[in-house]
Design a protein around this motif. Structure first.
Motif, PDB file in Angstrom:
ATOM      1  N   ALA A  46       0.812  -1.220   0.000  1.00 28.47           N
ATOM      2  CA  ALA A  46       0.000   0.000   0.000  1.00 28.47           C
ATOM      3  C   ALA A  46       0.844   1.268   0.000  1.00 28.47           C
ATOM      4  N   ARG A  47       2.008   1.244   0.606  1.00 31.18           N
ATOM      5  CA  ARG A  47       2.822   2.452   0.733  1.00 31.18           C
ATOM      6  C   ARG A  47       3.795   2.656  -0.422  1.00 31.18           C
ATOM      7  N   SER A  48       4.210   1.591  -1.070  1.00 30.38           N
ATOM      8  CA  SER A  48       5.168   1.721  -2.173  1.00 30.38           C
ATOM      9  C   SER A  48       4.530   1.499  -3.537  1.00 30.38           C
ATOM     10  N   GLY A  49       3.431   0.753  -3.578  1.00 30.36           N
ATOM     11  CA  GLY A  49       2.794   0.417  -4.842  1.00 30.36           C
ATOM     12  C   GLY A  49       3.415  -0.763  -5.550  1.00 30.36           C
ATOM     13  N   ARG A  50       4.437  -1.351  -4.965  1.00 29.39           N
ATOM     14  CA  ARG A  50       5.083  -2.493  -5.609  1.00 29.39           C
ATOM     15  C   ARG A  50       4.229  -3.750  -5.490  1.00 29.39           C
ATOM     16  N   SER A  51       4.233  -4.541  -6.549  1.00 31.26           N
ATOM     17  CA  SER A  51       3.487  -5.798  -6.541  1.00 31.26           C
ATOM     18  C   SER A  51       3.979  -6.684  -5.400  1.00 31.26           C
ATOM     19  N   SER A  52       3.052  -7.284  -4.672  1.00 28.37           N
ATOM     20  CA  SER A  52       3.433  -8.066  -3.498  1.00 28.37           C
ATOM     21  C   SER A  52       3.218  -9.563  -3.679  1.00 28.37           C
ATOM     22  N   ARG A  53       2.846  -9.986  -4.902  1.00 23.75           N
ATOM     23  CA  ARG A  53       2.685 -11.417  -5.182  1.00 23.75           C
ATOM     24  C   ARG A  53       3.313 -11.744  -6.523  1.00 23.75           C
ATOM     25  N   PRO A  54       4.146 -12.768  -6.599  1.00 25.88           N
ATOM     26  CA  PRO A  54       4.751 -13.145  -7.882  1.00 25.88           C
ATOM     27  C   PRO A  54       3.699 -13.696  -8.838  1.00 25.88           C
ATOM     28  N   GLY A  55       3.928 -13.466 -10.127  1.00 22.80           N
ATOM     29  CA  GLY A  55       3.064 -14.045 -11.144  1.00 22.80           C
ATOM     30  C   GLY A  55       1.756 -13.325 -11.370  1.00 22.80           C
ATOM     31  N   GLN A  56       1.563 -12.150 -10.744  1.00 24.22           N
ATOM     32  CA  GLN A  56       0.327 -11.400 -10.950  1.00 24.22           C
ATOM     33  C   GLN A  56       0.354 -10.649 -12.273  1.00 24.22           C
ATOM     34  N   ALA A  57      -0.812 -10.182 -12.676  1.00 20.06           N
ATOM     35  CA  ALA A  57      -0.888  -9.224 -13.774  1.00 20.06           C
ATOM     36  C   ALA A  57      -0.235  -7.915 -13.327  1.00 20.06           C
ATOM     37  N   ARG A  58       0.049  -7.038 -14.263  1.00 21.63           N
ATOM     38  CA  ARG A  58       0.684  -5.769 -13.942  1.00 21.63           C
ATOM     39  C   ARG A  58      -0.331  -4.825 -13.299  1.00 21.63           C
ATOM     40  N   PRO A  59       0.013  -4.194 -12.173  1.00 20.43           N
ATOM     41  CA  PRO A  59      -0.914  -3.237 -11.551  1.00 20.43           C
ATOM     42  C   PRO A  59      -1.133  -2.016 -12.443  1.00 20.43           C
ATOM     43  N   SER A  60      -2.174  -1.270 -12.161  1.00 19.82           N
ATOM     44  CA  SER A  60      -2.456  -0.038 -12.880  1.00 19.82           C
ATOM     45  C   SER A  60      -1.206   0.825 -12.999  1.00 19.82           C
ATOM     46  N   ALA A  61      -1.075   1.521 -14.121  1.00 15.78           N
ATOM     47  CA  ALA A  61       0.076   2.391 -14.336  1.00 15.78           C
ATOM     48  C   ALA A  61       0.130   3.522 -13.322  1.00 15.78           C
ATOM     49  N   GLU A  62      -0.994   3.818 -12.668  1.00 16.19           N
ATOM     50  CA  GLU A  62      -1.053   4.936 -11.724  1.00 16.19           C
ATOM     51  C   GLU A  62      -1.032   4.471 -10.270  1.00 16.19           C
ATOM     52  N   THR A  63      -0.549   3.259 -10.047  1.00 21.40           N
ATOM     53  CA  THR A  63      -0.489   2.717  -8.691  1.00 21.40           C
ATOM     54  C   THR A  63       0.326   3.610  -7.761  1.00 21.40           C
ATOM     55  N   SER A  64       1.397   4.222  -8.278  1.00 23.84           N
ATOM     56  CA  SER A  64       2.235   5.057  -7.413  1.00 23.84           C
ATOM     57  C   SER A  64       1.479   6.261  -6.857  1.00 23.84           C
ATOM     58  N   ILE A  65       0.474   6.751  -7.578  1.00 25.35           N
ATOM     59  CA  ILE A  65      -0.332   7.869  -7.059  1.00 25.35           C
ATOM     60  C   ILE A  65      -1.191   7.393  -5.898  1.00 25.35           C
ATOM     61  N   HIS A  66      -1.778   6.214  -6.030  1.00 24.67           N
ATOM     62  CA  HIS A  66      -2.549   5.639  -4.930  1.00 24.67           C
ATOM     63  C   HIS A  66      -1.656   5.464  -3.707  1.00 24.67           C
ATOM     64  N   ALA A  67      -0.453   4.930  -3.923  1.00 22.55           N
ATOM     65  CA  ALA A  67       0.463   4.707  -2.805  1.00 22.55           C
ATOM     66  C   ALA A  67       0.824   6.018  -2.120  1.00 22.55           C
TER      67      ALA A  67
END
Length: 220
Positions: free
Chosen positions: A70-91
């Motif tokens: 939640a604080r960095s926006g980095r994916s926390s599970r291997p093998g997932q789809a790519r998070p939204s391109a704007e994840t860093s704004i949410h973080a």
């Protein structure tokens, strides 16, 4: 993605997120693959679920969300789809405000207002006052607000840094912001509250456009 590692609470949260996405799509606020939604996990708020990149928001299901820090926006599970391109704004919002849900949409009136008032290379501020809908935003003083409007840098991380810096320095500001030519982001203590605040902000922008008065803007 497999649901096996997810808790029952996380699966339910993913379903709620997908339902709100479809609702906003039907309103014309998330056309095509635009927009993104995230929410902290109820059993571990250090992690969040967010819409995966490139998903049609009108057909989104609980399988179209991914888990991130939640604080960095980095994916926390291997093998997932790519998070939204704007994840860093949410973080950035999560780090500074302690919000539990964030919604970004391309709702038309907010996007028009952001297009009209944005500065090219600085954060602008739109003053909104007197409208009764201000009371729906949880403001300390619901008589008026200064709504920030950020440049829409091509580098999303730069937008996130601007947002974090502004929210850190801004104190008791509104639970939302505009992005130039891009739309609106709102947050709250739950998906329901974030959605309600998004609706209030979009409606306030609609009232400003319909009033045809000059928009009261200040620029740094």
């Amino acid at each position: 993605m497999s649901y096996a590692p997810f808790t029952a609470a996380a699966r339910q949260t993913a379903q709620q997120l997908a339902g709100i996405s479809r609702t906003l799509y039907e309103r014309g606020w998330m056309p095509g693959t635009s927009g993104n939604i995230s929410v902290r996990l109820p059993d571990d708020p250090s992690r969040a679920l967010i819409t995966a990149s490139g998903r049609d928001k009108g057909e989104l299901t609980a399988r179209d969300v991914v888990e991130v820090d939640a604080r960095s926006g980095r994916s926390s599970r291997p093998g997932q789809a790519r998070p939204s391109a704007e994840t860093s704004i949410h973080a950035a919002v999560y780090r500074v405000t302690g919000a539990r849900a964030v919604i970004h949409s391309h709702s038309p009136y907010a996007t028009v207002v952001a297009h009209r008032v944005a500065a090219r290379d600085a954060v602008a501020s739109l003053r909104v006052e007197r409208f009764e809908l201000l009371k729906g935003l949880g403001l300390k003083d619901p008589a008026a607000m200064e709504l920030p409007v950020f440049p829409n840098w091509p580098q999303v991380q730069r937008i996130a840094e601007d947002v974090a810096a502004h929210l850190t320095a801004g104190g008791e500001g509104p639970p939302g912001l505009l992005l130039a030519d891009h739309g609106i982001t709102a947050w709250g203590d739950s998906l329901g509250q974030a959605k309600n605040r998004l609706e209030c902000l979009e409606s306030l922008c609609q009232l400003l456009v319909l009033s045809r008065s000059e928009l009261p803007v200040s620029r740094a």
